[in-house]
Scaffold this motif. Structure first.
Motif, PDB file in Angstrom:
ATOM      1  N   ILE A   9       0.850  -1.206   0.000  1.00  8.93           N
ATOM      2  CA  ILE A   9       0.000   0.000   0.000  1.00  8.93           C
ATOM      3  C   ILE A   9       0.883   1.252   0.000  1.00  8.93           C
ATOM      4  CG2 ILE A   9      -1.589   1.357   1.439  1.00  8.93           C
ATOM      5  CD1 ILE A   9      -2.951  -1.304   2.199  1.00  8.93           C
ATOM      6  N   LEU A  10       1.928   1.229   0.819  1.00  2.00           N
ATOM      7  CA  LEU A  10       2.810   2.403   0.916  1.00  2.00           C
ATOM      8  C   LEU A  10       3.503   2.688  -0.414  1.00  2.00           C
ATOM      9  CD1 LEU A  10       4.497   1.759   4.396  1.00  2.00           C
ATOM     10  CD2 LEU A  10       2.546   3.220   3.887  1.00  2.00           C
ATOM     11  N   THR A  11       3.759   1.636  -1.189  1.00  2.00           N
ATOM     12  CA  THR A  11       4.454   1.842  -2.466  1.00  2.00           C
ATOM     13  C   THR A  11       3.480   1.935  -3.641  1.00  2.00           C
ATOM     14  OG1 THR A  11       4.781  -0.541  -2.560  1.00  2.00           O
ATOM     15  CG2 THR A  11       6.633   0.763  -1.783  1.00  2.00           C
ATOM     16  N   GLN A  12       2.185   2.024  -3.339  1.00  2.00           N
ATOM     17  CA  GLN A  12       1.141   2.243  -4.353  1.00  2.00           C
ATOM     18  C   GLN A  12       0.893   1.038  -5.266  1.00  2.00           C
ATOM     19  OE1 GLN A  12       0.139   6.051  -4.663  1.00  2.00           O
ATOM     20  NE2 GLN A  12       1.000   5.650  -2.661  1.00  2.00           N
ATOM     21  N   ILE A  13       1.394  -0.120  -4.877  1.00  2.00           N
ATOM     22  CA  ILE A  13       1.130  -1.310  -5.702  1.00  2.00           C
ATOM     23  C   ILE A  13      -0.323  -1.725  -5.528  1.00  2.00           C
ATOM     24  CG2 ILE A  13       1.676  -3.778  -5.981  1.00  2.00           C
ATOM     25  CD1 ILE A  13       4.573  -3.095  -5.393  1.00  2.00           C
ATOM     26  N   ILE A  14      -0.823  -1.639  -4.301  1.00  2.00           N
ATOM     27  CA  ILE A  14      -2.260  -1.858  -4.090  1.00  2.00           C
ATOM     28  C   ILE A  14      -2.854  -0.641  -3.377  1.00  2.00           C
ATOM     29  CG2 ILE A  14      -2.271  -4.377  -4.141  1.00  2.00           C
ATOM     30  CD1 ILE A  14      -2.216  -4.427  -1.142  1.00  2.00           C
ATOM     31  N   ARG A  15      -4.174  -0.516  -3.490  1.00  2.00           N
ATOM     32  CA  ARG A  15      -4.835   0.646  -2.887  1.00  2.00           C
ATOM     33  C   ARG A  15      -5.485   0.248  -1.567  1.00  2.00           C
ATOM     34  NH1 ARG A  15      -7.666   2.905  -8.409  1.00  2.00           N
ATOM     35  NH2 ARG A  15      -5.794   3.793  -9.270  1.00  2.00           N
ATOM     36  N   PRO A  16      -5.443   1.151  -0.590  1.00  3.09           N
ATOM     37  CA  PRO A  16      -6.127   0.835   0.669  1.00  3.09           C
ATOM     38  C   PRO A  16      -7.637   0.997   0.493  1.00  3.09           C
ATOM     39  CG  PRO A  16      -5.194   3.040   0.766  1.00  3.09           C
ATOM     40  CD  PRO A  16      -4.791   2.466  -0.568  1.00  3.09           C
ATOM     41  N   ASP A  17      -8.428   0.338   1.363  1.00  4.12           N
ATOM     42  CA  ASP A  17      -9.881   0.541   1.319  1.00  4.12           C
ATOM     43  C   ASP A  17     -10.242   1.893   1.913  1.00  4.12           C
ATOM     44  OD1 ASP A  17     -10.339  -1.932   0.180  1.00  4.12           O
ATOM     45  OD2 ASP A  17     -10.321  -2.938   2.117  1.00  4.12           O
ATOM     46  N   LYS A  18      -9.518   2.248   2.950  1.00  2.86           N
ATOM     47  CA  LYS A  18      -9.733   3.552   3.589  1.00  2.86           C
ATOM     48  C   LYS A  18      -8.381   4.094   4.022  1.00  2.86           C
ATOM     49  CE  LYS A  18     -13.116   2.228   6.563  1.00  2.86           C
ATOM     50  NZ  LYS A  18     -13.866   2.343   7.814  1.00  2.86           N
ATOM     51  N   GLY A  19      -8.329   5.395   4.252  1.00  2.00           N
ATOM     52  CA  GLY A  19      -7.108   5.996   4.767  1.00  2.00           C
ATOM     53  C   GLY A  19      -6.326   6.755   3.709  1.00  2.00           C
ATOM     54  N   THR A  20      -5.385   7.518   4.161  1.00  2.34           N
ATOM     55  CA  THR A  20      -4.590   8.329   3.209  1.00  2.34           C
ATOM     56  C   THR A  20      -3.105   8.172   3.484  1.00  2.34           C
ATOM     57  OG1 THR A  20      -4.732  10.215   4.706  1.00  2.34           O
ATOM     58  CG2 THR A  20      -6.334  10.151   2.899  1.00  2.34           C
ATOM     59  N   LEU A  21      -2.334   8.322   2.414  1.00  3.56           N
ATOM     60  CA  LEU A  21      -0.889   8.446   2.603  1.00  3.56           C
ATOM     61  C   LEU A  21      -0.405   9.592   1.733  1.00  3.56           C
ATOM     62  CD1 LEU A  21       0.712   5.818   0.445  1.00  3.56           C
ATOM     63  CD2 LEU A  21      -1.033   4.996   1.957  1.00  3.56           C
ATOM     64  N   VAL A  22       0.391  10.431   2.353  1.00  5.18           N
ATOM     65  CA  VAL A  22       0.866  11.613   1.642  1.00  5.18           C
ATOM     66  C   VAL A  22       2.386  11.664   1.723  1.00  5.18           C
ATOM     67  CG1 VAL A  22       0.606  14.099   1.362  1.00  5.18           C
ATOM     68  CG2 VAL A  22      -1.224  12.791   2.428  1.00  5.18           C
ATOM     69  N   PHE A  23       2.997  11.828   0.550  1.00  2.00           N
ATOM     70  CA  PHE A  23       4.458  11.930   0.475  1.00  2.00           C
ATOM     71  C   PHE A  23       4.820  13.408   0.340  1.00  2.00           C
ATOM     72  CE2 PHE A  23       5.800   7.509  -0.241  1.00  2.00           C
ATOM     73  CZ  PHE A  23       4.573   6.911  -0.496  1.00  2.00           C
ATOM     74  N   TYR A  24       5.678  13.880   1.235  1.00  2.00           N
ATOM     75  CA  TYR A  24       6.119  15.281   1.164  1.00  2.00           C
ATOM     76  C   TYR A  24       7.587  15.329   0.762  1.00  2.00           C
ATOM     77  CZ  TYR A  24       1.902  16.608   3.734  1.00  2.00           C
ATOM     78  OH  TYR A  24       0.606  16.815   4.111  1.00  2.00           O
ATOM     79  N   LEU A  25       7.888  16.208  -0.187  1.00  2.00           N
ATOM     80  CA  LEU A  25       9.277  16.434  -0.585  1.00  2.00           C
ATOM     81  C   LEU A  25       9.480  17.946  -0.585  1.00  2.00           C
ATOM     82  CD1 LEU A  25      11.824  14.929  -1.633  1.00  2.00           C
ATOM     83  CD2 LEU A  25      11.005  15.361  -3.932  1.00  2.00           C
ATOM     84  N   ASP A  26      10.422  18.429   0.183  1.00  2.00           N
ATOM     85  CA  ASP A  26      10.646  19.876   0.357  1.00  2.00           C
ATOM     86  C   ASP A  26       9.335  20.581   0.730  1.00  2.00           C
ATOM     87  OD1 ASP A  26      13.268  19.424  -0.407  1.00  2.00           O
ATOM     88  OD2 ASP A  26      12.808  19.746  -2.528  1.00  2.00           O
ATOM     89  N   ASN A  27       8.615  19.987   1.632  1.00  2.00           N
ATOM     90  CA  ASN A  27       7.337  20.534   2.129  1.00  2.00           C
ATOM     91  C   ASN A  27       6.228  20.637   1.087  1.00  2.00           C
ATOM     92  OD1 ASN A  27       8.148  20.758   4.814  1.00  2.00           O
ATOM     93  ND2 ASN A  27       9.193  22.699   4.356  1.00  2.00           N
ATOM     94  N   HIS A  28       6.420  19.982  -0.064  1.00  2.00           N
ATOM     95  CA  HIS A  28       5.357  19.945  -1.067  1.00  2.00           C
ATOM     96  C   HIS A  28       4.845  18.517  -1.179  1.00  2.00           C
ATOM     97  CE1 HIS A  28       5.999  23.999  -2.452  1.00  2.00           C
ATOM     98  NE2 HIS A  28       7.298  23.769  -2.545  1.00  2.00           N
ATOM     99  N   LYS A  29       3.531  18.403  -1.350  1.00  2.00           N
ATOM    100  CA  LYS A  29       2.955  17.067  -1.546  1.00  2.00           C
ATOM    101  C   LYS A  29       3.351  16.565  -2.921  1.00  2.00           C
ATOM    102  CE  LYS A  29      -1.302  17.485   1.078  1.00  2.00           C
ATOM    103  NZ  LYS A  29      -2.758  17.561   0.999  1.00  2.00           N
ATOM    104  N   LEU A  30       3.750  15.303  -3.008  1.00  2.00           N
ATOM    105  CA  LEU A  30       4.073  14.729  -4.322  1.00  2.00           C
ATOM    106  C   LEU A  30       2.783  14.252  -4.988  1.00  2.00           C
ATOM    107  CD1 LEU A  30       7.258  12.605  -3.569  1.00  2.00           C
ATOM    108  CD2 LEU A  30       7.132  14.613  -5.036  1.00  2.00           C
ATOM    109  N   SER A  31       2.625  14.570  -6.254  1.00  2.00           N
ATOM    110  CA  SER A  31       1.417  14.126  -6.958  1.00  2.00           C
ATOM    111  C   SER A  31       1.566  12.655  -7.345  1.00  2.00           C
ATOM    112  CB  SER A  31       1.187  14.975  -8.200  1.00  2.00           C
ATOM    113  OG  SER A  31       2.253  14.782  -9.093  1.00  2.00           O
TER     114      SER A  31
END
Lengths: 204, 220
Positions: free
Chosen positions: A47-69
């Motif tokens: 889930i953390l590496t985006q291979i599968i999607r979670p049913d609920k919940g969020t994960l946000v990657f920040y790089l230099d204080n910007h969210k990665l798309s």
């Protein structure tokens, strides 16, 4: 640079494998995910590496204080895991060249040579991967994952299939990596857990 | 994105060059079918309209035998997750589509002259035949590639691929047969008859739908 995981849920066959998993992995810090067999460590890493999607919940990657798309995310992620295979018909060199071209790695030839030498694969680099032993494949998976210099490195069972030299190289790499990157690994090995700054326990 | 498509396509080419799995499947199937059809007809007189249908039957069923391989090999070798991790869905789909187009083009280059030689007949309008085959190639590859992605994770893949792809590819086959009949029999037929327009329109619909659907199929 950090990864924020909030209230992740995942169910298989109507049974929750992961329930309410939250943690933050920061730059310069390593997070270990641990738990009994079947508790969902691998599912969480996927889930953390985006291979599968979670049913609920969020994960946000920040790089230099910007969210990665999501479109740019895979350039910043590296993963090593037993279920992640390399291309067996290709040589180790071709596998590394493939990922370096996709990631547009500068001076790729030099980097391939240096990395192969670091794990003792330089003499075998032009052999097809299917001729490699499991330990050699595991070393090659590390090279494949770090070739593009990812900012977030995920490792499932860091030291599986490795001999003493391989294990010491992996610990050295993990130490170096967590200095200025984000490192998350899943393990049950006590020795591996010593390398973690924070431990997240998942229970089935 | 073009760079990514090219690198992924090149990887598939090298793999195919080493394993020859898809190319062996498509060529063996087409040659066996052509030989069987050729022997069963023997020296009987056969109309050009029937020959057009036979040519497209050989092409479509040969394509069906090889198209599924492009995603199946990633699942079987457990490299699908690797691919998911390192590339975006759109370049993955376009590189796989490009591979299937190339595979079918190679088949057409070999099988069409062989078919004409085996049945010893004259094609009256070669440009029309080439154009219809080219558009048919794009349609078959677009439909075949998206169905291949869809069934790659299923357990009964072989039967599923034919069952699911046949209705999608049938319009290409029907219009292709009609265009080939025209090319085999009418020297003065226009280069862009309604069959070509229909084939082109169906190609656009198939390609667009496949491209839009792939992200969902690949990630779920």
């Amino acid at each position: 640079m950090h990864l924020q995981v909030e209230k992740i849920y995942k169910k298989y066959n109507r049974r929750y494998i992961l329930k309410n998993i939250s943690f933050t992995a920061k730059q310069g810090q390593s997070v270990a995910i641990t738990g009994p067999n079947g508790s969902g460590k691998t599912t969480l890493i996927k889930i953390l590496t985006q291979i599968i999607r979670p049913d609920k919940g969020t994960l946000v990657f920040y790089l230099d204080n910007h969210k990665l798309s999501p479109e740019n995310l895979n350039r910043h992620i590296g993963l090593i895991g037993p279920y992640l295979q390399l291309y067996q018909e290709l040589t180790a060199y071709e596998n590394l060249r493939f990922i370096s071209q996709l990631r547009r790695v500068p001076h790729a030839e030099k980097r391939i040579k240096e990395l192969a030498a670091a794990v003792g694969l330089e003499r075998h680099i032009h052999r097809a991967v299917h001729t490699y032993s499991s330990g050699m494949k595991q070393r090659l998976k590390y090279l494949f994952a770090i070739m593009g210099d990812p900012d977030f490195l995920f490792v499932d069972e860091p030291t599986s299939n490795l001999d003493k030299d391989g294990i010491s190289w992996v610990y050295q790499l993990l130490d170096e990596w967590k200095r200025d990157k984000v490192l998350v690994f899943a393990t049950n090995d006590e020795q591996d857990l010593n390398y973690a700054d924070e431990v997240v326990t998942v229970v089935a | 994105m073009l760079h990514e498509i090219w690198i992924l396509f090149k990887k598939d080419l090298i793999q195919e060059f080493r394993s020859k799995a898809a190319i062996n499947a498509i060529f063996l199937f087409s040659v066996v079918t052509l030989t069987a059809v050729s022997y069963s007809i023997g020296s009987s007189a056969i109309s050009n309209n029937v020959l057009a249908a036979l040519l497209w039957i050989v092409i479509v069923f040969s394509a069906l035998s090889a198209f599924s391989h492009i995603f199946l090999k990633e699942e079987e070798a457990q490299t699908a997750d690797t691919l998911k991790l390192i590339a975006q869905p759109t370049p993955i789909f376009l590189s796989k589509l490009l591979f299937n187009i190339l595979l079918l083009t190679l088949l057409l280059i070999v099988i069409v002259p062989l078919f004409i030689a085996a049945f010893n007949f004259e094609v009256k309008n070669i440009p029309l035949l080439l154009l219809s085959l080219f558009l048919g190639d794009l349609g078959l590859a677009s439909g075949g590639t998206i169905v291949a992605a869809l069934i790659a994770k299923a357990s009964k893949r072989g039967a599923l691929f034919s069952v699911l792809s046949f209705p999608i590819l049938l319009p290409v086959m029907i219009v292709g047969i009609s265009a080939a009949q025209m090319a085999f029999t009418q020297a003065d037929s226009p280069l862009f008859p309604s069959e070509i327009t229909a084939l082109f329109a169906y190609d656009v619909v198939l390609f667009t739908a496949a491209l839009m659907l792939f992200d969902f199929i690949w990630n779920d």
